[in-house]
Write a protein that holds these residues in place. Sequence first.
Motif, PDB file in Angstrom:
ATOM      1  N   ASP A  77       8.529  -5.575   5.343  1.00 49.64           N
ATOM      2  CA  ASP A  77       7.620  -4.845   6.225  1.00 49.64           C
ATOM      3  C   ASP A  77       6.805  -5.840   7.039  1.00 49.64           C
ATOM      4  OD1 ASP A  77       5.483  -5.719   4.571  1.00 49.64           O
ATOM      5  OD2 ASP A  77       5.563  -3.909   3.359  1.00 49.64           O
ATOM      6  N   ASP A  81      -9.662  -0.038   7.335  1.00 50.59           N
ATOM      7  CA  ASP A  81      -8.437   0.183   8.122  1.00 50.59           C
ATOM      8  C   ASP A  81      -7.671   1.441   7.687  1.00 50.59           C
ATOM      9  OD1 ASP A  81      -9.084  -2.170   9.408  1.00 50.59           O
ATOM     10  OD2 ASP A  81      -7.478  -3.352   8.510  1.00 50.59           O
ATOM     11  N   LYS A 128       3.317  -6.112  10.237  1.00 54.43           N
ATOM     12  CA  LYS A 128       2.254  -5.488  11.032  1.00 54.43           C
ATOM     13  C   LYS A 128       2.225  -6.100  12.424  1.00 54.43           C
ATOM     14  CE  LYS A 128      -1.654  -7.223  11.148  1.00 54.43           C
ATOM     15  NZ  LYS A 128      -2.446  -8.070  12.084  1.00 54.43           N
ATOM     16  N   ARG A 146      -2.100 -12.887  -2.493  1.00 50.89           N
ATOM     17  CA  ARG A 146      -2.761 -11.640  -2.894  1.00 50.89           C
ATOM     18  C   ARG A 146      -2.661 -11.416  -4.397  1.00 50.89           C
ATOM     19  NH1 ARG A 146       0.510  -9.489   1.495  1.00 50.89           N
ATOM     20  NH2 ARG A 146      -0.745  -9.299   3.395  1.00 50.89           N
ATOM     21  N   ASP A 186       1.561 -14.188   6.813  1.00 49.95           N
ATOM     22  CA  ASP A 186       0.342 -13.403   6.562  1.00 49.95           C
ATOM     23  C   ASP A 186       0.563 -11.939   6.921  1.00 49.95           C
ATOM     24  OD1 ASP A 186      -1.077 -15.685   5.884  1.00 49.95           O
ATOM     25  OD2 ASP A 186      -2.639 -15.420   7.403  1.00 49.95           O
ATOM     26  N   THR A 187       1.428 -11.684   7.894  1.00 48.13           N
ATOM     27  CA  THR A 187       1.536 -10.331   8.460  1.00 48.13           C
ATOM     28  C   THR A 187       2.911  -9.697   8.231  1.00 48.13           C
ATOM     29  OG1 THR A 187       2.265 -11.118  10.633  1.00 48.13           O
ATOM     30  CG2 THR A 187      -0.110 -10.943  10.302  1.00 48.13           C
ATOM     31  N   CYS A 188       3.776 -10.396   7.498  1.00 46.14           N
ATOM     32  CA  CYS A 188       5.109  -9.868   7.174  1.00 46.14           C
ATOM     33  C   CYS A 188       5.323  -9.992   5.668  1.00 46.14           C
ATOM     34  CB  CYS A 188       6.216 -10.719   7.802  1.00 46.14           C
ATOM     35  SG  CYS A 188       6.215 -10.827   9.589  1.00 46.14           S
ATOM     36  N   ARG A 189       6.094  -9.086   5.074  1.00 46.16           N
ATOM     37  CA  ARG A 189       6.629  -9.352   3.742  1.00 46.16           C
ATOM     38  C   ARG A 189       8.050  -9.861   3.918  1.00 46.16           C
ATOM     39  NH1 ARG A 189       3.369  -4.868   1.940  1.00 46.16           N
ATOM     40  NH2 ARG A 189       1.810  -5.786   0.574  1.00 46.16           N
ATOM     41  N   TYR A 220      -2.556   2.238  11.723  1.00 50.34           N
ATOM     42  CA  TYR A 220      -3.845   2.108  11.035  1.00 50.34           C
ATOM     43  C   TYR A 220      -4.919   1.828  12.069  1.00 50.34           C
ATOM     44  CZ  TYR A 220      -1.208   1.635   6.665  1.00 50.34           C
ATOM     45  OH  TYR A 220      -0.372   1.850   5.604  1.00 50.34           O
ATOM     46  N   SER A 243       0.822  -1.215   0.000  1.00 46.88           N
ATOM     47  CA  SER A 243       0.000   0.000   0.000  1.00 46.88           C
ATOM     48  C   SER A 243       0.856   1.265   0.000  1.00 46.88           C
ATOM     49  CB  SER A 243      -0.970   0.003   1.185  1.00 46.88           C
ATOM     50  OG  SER A 243      -0.285   0.184   2.403  1.00 46.88           O
TER      51      SER A 243
END
Length: 238
Positions: A172, A126, A174, A212, A193-196, A118, A97
Amino acid sequence: MERMYEGKAKIVYRTEDPERVLMRFKDDATAFNGQKKGAIADKGRVNAGISAAVFRYLEGEGIVTHYLAQPAPDELTVRHLTMLPLEVVVRNRAAGSFSRRLGIEEGRAFSAPVVEFYLKDDALGDPLLNRHHIRALGLAEEGEADRLEEQALRINELLRRYFAARDLELVDFKLEFGRAAGELILGDEITPDTCRLWQVGSGERMDKDRFRRDLGGVEEAYQEVFRRVVPQGEKRED
Ligand code: TMP
């Protein structure tokens, strides 16, 4: 067991102890605020195992997390937190994003990590918040936004090192935090799911972007991250 909450990727159950809850990780996967739906075979087990290993590592480095035990391959027992309605994202390179919103090519490195907040609100998609918004809306107590940023940056340093040792670059991720007994505690999950996570050298995506963006090889990437994070034979269930 009584179901307290069901999210897109996890179910949270009460236990006999009001200070503990059980999180069961599901194979379900969603993206783009639930517009894309699917499943990733074996993701529940893989993500619970990765989260447990990462939380244990962070605890060892002095970060207070909600992790208590892994009673089954797809389950974690964690401290019951009152969650802040916030997602804290840390970015080491432009992606997702950030790239879309600001027109920056994916992969551009930053001179220093970027921290974003967020609001957790599916109906609003969000939205991005700054500290003034957090204060105006009373989403965290005075000084807590600073604490969250400090913690997130410290966790970033630790996780970058942890994943680099496994040939993965942390692009990145979350985080979500909550409170228990007046303390700010790291909750939720830390998973592909929550990290790249990009393969060092090739830049191959080893995370949920494969789902995705329909890149294929989704299950294989999750299994590979699991193998690197949870070495064979170290399958502890406690
Ligand atoms: P973004 O580039 O889509 O904002 O995502 C930044 C990071 O946050 C990325 O590693 C994926 C993670 N993330 C979540 O864990 N949950 C979410 O709902 C979103 C949008 C992103």
